[in-house]
Write a protein that holds these residues in place. Structure first.
Motif, PDB file in Angstrom:
ATOM      1  N   GLY A  43      -6.971  -9.539   5.408  1.00  0.00           N
ATOM      2  CA  GLY A  43      -7.197  -8.104   5.577  1.00  0.00           C
ATOM      3  C   GLY A  43      -6.189  -7.450   6.506  1.00  0.00           C
ATOM      4  O   GLY A  43      -6.180  -6.228   6.650  1.00  0.00           O
ATOM      5  N   GLU A  44      -5.341  -8.250   7.144  1.00  0.00           N
ATOM      6  CA  GLU A  44      -4.407  -7.701   8.122  1.00  0.00           C
ATOM      7  C   GLU A  44      -3.381  -6.772   7.468  1.00  0.00           C
ATOM      8  O   GLU A  44      -2.925  -7.018   6.355  1.00  0.00           O
ATOM      9  CB  GLU A  44      -3.645  -8.836   8.833  1.00  0.00           C
ATOM     10  N   THR A  45      -3.027  -5.758   8.197  1.00  0.00           N
ATOM     11  CA  THR A  45      -1.973  -4.855   7.761  1.00  0.00           C
ATOM     12  C   THR A  45      -0.619  -5.464   8.113  1.00  0.00           C
ATOM     13  O   THR A  45      -0.439  -6.019   9.193  1.00  0.00           O
ATOM     14  CB  THR A  45      -2.110  -3.498   8.475  1.00  0.00           C
TER      15      THR A  45
ATOM     16  N   ARG B 142       9.939   2.010   5.446  1.00  0.00           N
ATOM     17  CA  ARG B 142       8.814   1.340   6.076  1.00  0.00           C
ATOM     18  C   ARG B 142       7.816   0.979   4.986  1.00  0.00           C
ATOM     19  O   ARG B 142       7.333   1.856   4.263  1.00  0.00           O
ATOM     20  CB  ARG B 142       8.142   2.230   7.117  1.00  0.00           C
TER      21      ARG B 142
ATOM     22  N   ARG C  19       0.813  -1.220   0.000  1.00  0.00           N
ATOM     23  CA  ARG C  19       0.000   0.000   0.000  1.00  0.00           C
ATOM     24  C   ARG C  19       0.839   1.260   0.000  1.00  0.00           C
ATOM     25  O   ARG C  19       0.478   2.255  -0.603  1.00  0.00           O
ATOM     26  CB  ARG C  19      -0.917   0.020   1.233  1.00  0.00           C
ATOM     27  N   TRP C  20       1.953   1.239   0.738  1.00  0.00           N
ATOM     28  CA  TRP C  20       2.712   2.477   0.833  1.00  0.00           C
ATOM     29  C   TRP C  20       4.128   2.169   1.299  1.00  0.00           C
ATOM     30  O   TRP C  20       4.326   1.292   2.146  1.00  0.00           O
ATOM     31  CB  TRP C  20       2.031   3.457   1.808  1.00  0.00           C
TER      32      TRP C  20
ATOM     33  N   THR D 274       4.248  -0.694   4.041  1.00  0.00           N
ATOM     34  CA  THR D 274       2.937  -1.081   4.562  1.00  0.00           C
ATOM     35  C   THR D 274       2.204  -1.871   3.488  1.00  0.00           C
ATOM     36  O   THR D 274       2.089  -1.411   2.353  1.00  0.00           O
ATOM     37  CB  THR D 274       2.115   0.160   4.951  1.00  0.00           C
TER      38      THR D 274
ATOM     39  N   GLN E 186      -1.028  -5.055   2.713  1.00  0.00           N
ATOM     40  CA  GLN E 186      -2.213  -5.717   3.254  1.00  0.00           C
ATOM     41  C   GLN E 186      -2.288  -7.146   2.767  1.00  0.00           C
ATOM     42  O   GLN E 186      -2.136  -7.410   1.569  1.00  0.00           O
ATOM     43  CB  GLN E 186      -3.488  -4.965   2.863  1.00  0.00           C
TER      44      GLN E 186
ATOM     45  N   GLU F  43       7.649   4.285   2.532  1.00  0.00           N
ATOM     46  CA  GLU F  43       8.267   5.593   2.757  1.00  0.00           C
ATOM     47  C   GLU F  43       9.596   5.423   3.458  1.00  0.00           C
ATOM     48  O   GLU F  43       9.821   4.463   4.185  1.00  0.00           O
ATOM     49  CB  GLU F  43       7.336   6.527   3.536  1.00  0.00           C
TER      50      GLU F  43
ATOM     51  N   LEU G  81       4.273   4.292  -4.060  1.00  0.00           N
ATOM     52  CA  LEU G  81       5.540   5.012  -3.878  1.00  0.00           C
ATOM     53  C   LEU G  81       5.326   6.515  -3.887  1.00  0.00           C
ATOM     54  O   LEU G  81       4.601   7.037  -4.733  1.00  0.00           O
ATOM     55  CB  LEU G  81       6.513   4.679  -5.019  1.00  0.00           C
ATOM     56  N   PRO G  82       5.992   7.223  -2.977  1.00  0.00           N
ATOM     57  CA  PRO G  82       5.973   8.682  -3.075  1.00  0.00           C
ATOM     58  C   PRO G  82       6.702   9.129  -4.341  1.00  0.00           C
ATOM     59  O   PRO G  82       7.536   8.401  -4.881  1.00  0.00           O
ATOM     60  CB  PRO G  82       6.716   9.128  -1.814  1.00  0.00           C
TER      61      PRO G  82
ATOM     62  N   TYR H 128       2.995   3.390  -9.929  1.00  0.00           N
ATOM     63  CA  TYR H 128       3.497   2.887  -8.648  1.00  0.00           C
ATOM     64  C   TYR H 128       2.768   3.625  -7.535  1.00  0.00           C
ATOM     65  O   TYR H 128       3.341   4.481  -6.860  1.00  0.00           O
ATOM     66  CB  TYR H 128       5.016   3.099  -8.560  1.00  0.00           C
ATOM     67  N   PRO H 129       1.469   3.309  -7.361  1.00  0.00           N
ATOM     68  CA  PRO H 129       0.668   4.089  -6.411  1.00  0.00           C
ATOM     69  C   PRO H 129       1.128   3.920  -4.969  1.00  0.00           C
ATOM     70  O   PRO H 129       0.671   4.652  -4.100  1.00  0.00           O
ATOM     71  CB  PRO H 129      -0.750   3.538  -6.611  1.00  0.00           C
TER      72      PRO H 129
END
Lengths: 446, 446
Positions: free
Chosen positions: A149-151, A140, A129-130, A142, A144, A132, A282-283, A279-280
């Motif tokens: 459904g656990e993170t 880090r 999901r993300w 993140t 799912q 950073e 990634l910042p 790449y949704p």
């Protein structure tokens, strides 16, 4: 003792698989390797090669990854995609035709992984999901778990992005397309030709998808297939029922007018307009963008993210050599991560990127493009123990294929080519491609 | 002085719009309101009502939000969706027919926002990537500006999720569907009927999408349309060229066998199998899941996330009353956020949720379902100043519509109904719906 370095790998398609395998081979050879944890959204590895009957959303509601379709056969000879350390002779045990249906090619890619045991490193059904970077320099990630459904939150020292760039369609706004009264589909959502039978079809785009799908619809019984090209005509001898036109100028209802003023009516539009780097997770400062290029902007050696060398990409380049290109990048990425390849300072990286980019801008046709990517693969491989590809011989095979295609788009897949690894000559398929509507491995290998 | 509370609102479709409007009206009336910042992936508000010719991926490569299609007319009378504080009489200035095409309905929803000035609170073209609650109790929301690619990180005290639940298709694995030789499309990707003309079509699912699309394909010239229902037959008088069957048991090539053993051949399958609750930006502990229910599991009053009352949802329920339901939830959410409605302790919340849930399980048909949601809306509105809806009269109108549909699916949209707000009787449309193939506002209002 410093703790073992942790690498987060995003994607377990052919690129991620190649990286996992390269690490495993190094470890078997006695090298200490970092811990590599891979995150794969699908339930299996193989990436694009995992045909999905669904379009749009998968069973978890995530975007469907694969854009492949029924009756997809490789669009270049298998001899251009042969792993030097796993020749087709060894895989099949006998000579087979040059053009393989998807399932057979997929099995070959999987079989190449037989000599390593890396599936345990992959978290399947897990969507990143993300990502950073924190102030301490660690990442880090993140994700799912799509089943529970656990993170999942994990820290990594470095990140390898191998999530592919053929999953998120580029869907341009053709002038007036809202007024079109018929089905508009992007090639990523195409699965089978039935809906196009008897129809007047406009295929927009003449790259790999456009070339193949125009022909697929023609052989399946479309009334007429027109391909609109953006830059230059394909210049092939079109059979009756096919033609090509320059770019779409405007669409008014079912009437499409092309640059130059020709116009014709169509029932369906198939957008073969390519894919986005997407790449949704990634910042912006870590995300590759721009068009699909042999030399993606911002990647040193096409692998190391210039703005932050702790982020690497595998498989982000435009592909001519496909599997062997991915492998060369995977070995290079591995050796950067192992410290065997030193990443030079920013100035030197920039100079190297500029040089390759400049040479790319001088490409004046397919032979030069193949030469560019061949030289690039050789450059990467000169730093690693990646099994050597005879890039000149492969380029020559590609050009033979190209000539055959210009001569007759309907029969080029009936030609046979010689392995650049073993010298084995391919054998004719039992059915000419124009009439081959069973794409199963079983039928192919009978 | 404590700093002003910050609310992060995810989504600016009808639900998010209703919440922004409710806050603005409170502020105009002299109430101090928190700062509400809305994040909307699309470039405009309106959510589902913004028709998109694209399917799959939008221009940014993000999943397309709207599942609407050309020639979509509302599937219940407009008199069941009338804002009490903005009657159709005021909007149109004259009586109009009961059934509105999408564009006209969309304009009505937008016009309802005329009395507030809230667009400045919305970050358009901004996709929320991840939301997490920190130890200090505040939420960190990470989003991406889709135009610039920039990452946006904001802190909020509370979060309202109003991102809708008709955008991510539920695509079930029907037994043998991989063997089907024809186009399979989920209703979310349906935009126009042309591809279905002359075809034998199987519509899987008999809820709103299935009901409407079966009829759309029939009137557009499909050879035959069969609807497969899951629970119970619709029991309508099917015209020639339409029928219904029980659930799909298995698919073998083009042959589909239904529960009970009947089988038939089809050319195309249209999956009207509904949508998933899909909140990929939320950790599991904040994300609503489960099926589409009148009484979603885990939401106190259908609005407040029981496990963390700092998270609220608007528009997450199964919709019978649609716009007025969303508005009742929006006012309730606003008043929870303003502290006007006190959120009771967990035990009391649980007891209330259980009571509503139990009553939901006792629903034995459409009248009872309408009564349930009517009572629910009244319950919500009894705590707020949400403009009152005459829920009994609206339910009665729904049931009139239902009877008309059972009598003849082709003509129920030609019936007219009376406003429960103004008493105005709708007038006949200039064209019977079966022949109305211009869904523009211009044609409708001429």
């Amino acid at each position: 003792m410093a703790s073992r370095e942790r690498i987060g790998l995003i994607g377990a398609g052919p690129s991620g698989m190649a990286l996992l395998r390269a690490f495993s081979l190094a470890e078997k050879a006695g090298t200490e390797v970092p811990e590599v944890v891979a995150f794969e959204r699908q339930d299996d590895w193989g990436g694009q090669w995992n045909l999905d009957w669904r379009t749009g959303a998968d069973k978890y509601g995530e975007p469907v990854h694969s854009s492949m379709y029924r009756d997809l056969w490789i669009n270049g000879p298998k001899e251009c995609m042969e792993f030097p350390d796993y020749p087709f002779d060894r895989h099949f045990g006998r000579p087979v035709p040059s053009y393989l249906p998807r399932e057979v090619m997929s099995e070959y890619i999987r079989a190449h992984m037989q000599d390593v045991d890396v599936r345990g490193q992959i978290r399947f059904g897990t969507a990143v999901r993300w990502v950073e970077k924190h102030d301490d320099g660690r990442f880090r990630l993140t994700a799912q778990d799509l089943v529970s459904g656990e993170t999942v939150v994990e820290e990594f020292d470095r990140i390898v992005v191998a999530s592919g760039h053929f999953h998120t369609p580029h869907v341009p706004q053709l002038p007036g397309i809202e007024s079109f009264r018929g089905q508009v589909q992007h090639s990523s959502d195409y699965r089978s030709p039935e809906g196009y039978v008897g129809k007047r079809v406009l295929v927009v785009g003449s790259s790999y998808s456009g070339q193949d799908l125009a022909l697929q619809l023609h052989r399946a019984g479309a009334q007429h297939v027109t391909t609109a090209y953006r830059k230059q005509p394909q210049g092939v001898a079109w059979p009756q029922g096919m033609d090509e036109q320059p770019a779409v100028q405007r669409i008014e209802g079912n009437l499409v007018t092309f640059d130059g003023g020709t116009s014709a009516e169509f029932d369906m539009i198939l957008l073969c307009t390519g894919y986005l780097h997407h790449y949704p997770f990634l910042p912006k400062e870590l995300a590759l963008g721009g068009p699909n290029l042999l030399c993606p902007i911002g990647l040193w050696k096409g692998v190391v993210w210039h703005a932050d060398p702790d982020v690497l990409y595998v498989g982000a380049s435009q592909q001519l050599f496909t599997l062997t290109l991915l492998e060369a990048q995977a070995y290079f990425a591995r050796d950067v991560l192992l410290g065997r390849v030193e990443v030079p300072d920013a100035e030197e990286r920039q100079a190297d990127m500029d040089a390759w980019f400049t040479r790319m801008t001088q490409i004046d046709g397919p032979p030069a493009a193949l030469a560019w990517q061949g030289a690039y693969i050789q450059d990467l491989s000169s730093h690693t123990d990646c099994p050597a590809v005879d890039v000149e011989a492969v380029a020559e095979t590609f050009l033979q294929m190209r000539d055959a295609r210009i001569e007759d788009v309907r029969t080029f897949r009936d030609r046979q080519h010689r392995s650049t690894v073993t010298g084995t000559m391919a054998v004719a398929h039992h059915t000419p491609w124009m009439g081959a509507f069973d794409d199963s491995a079983e039928d192919f290998l009978r």
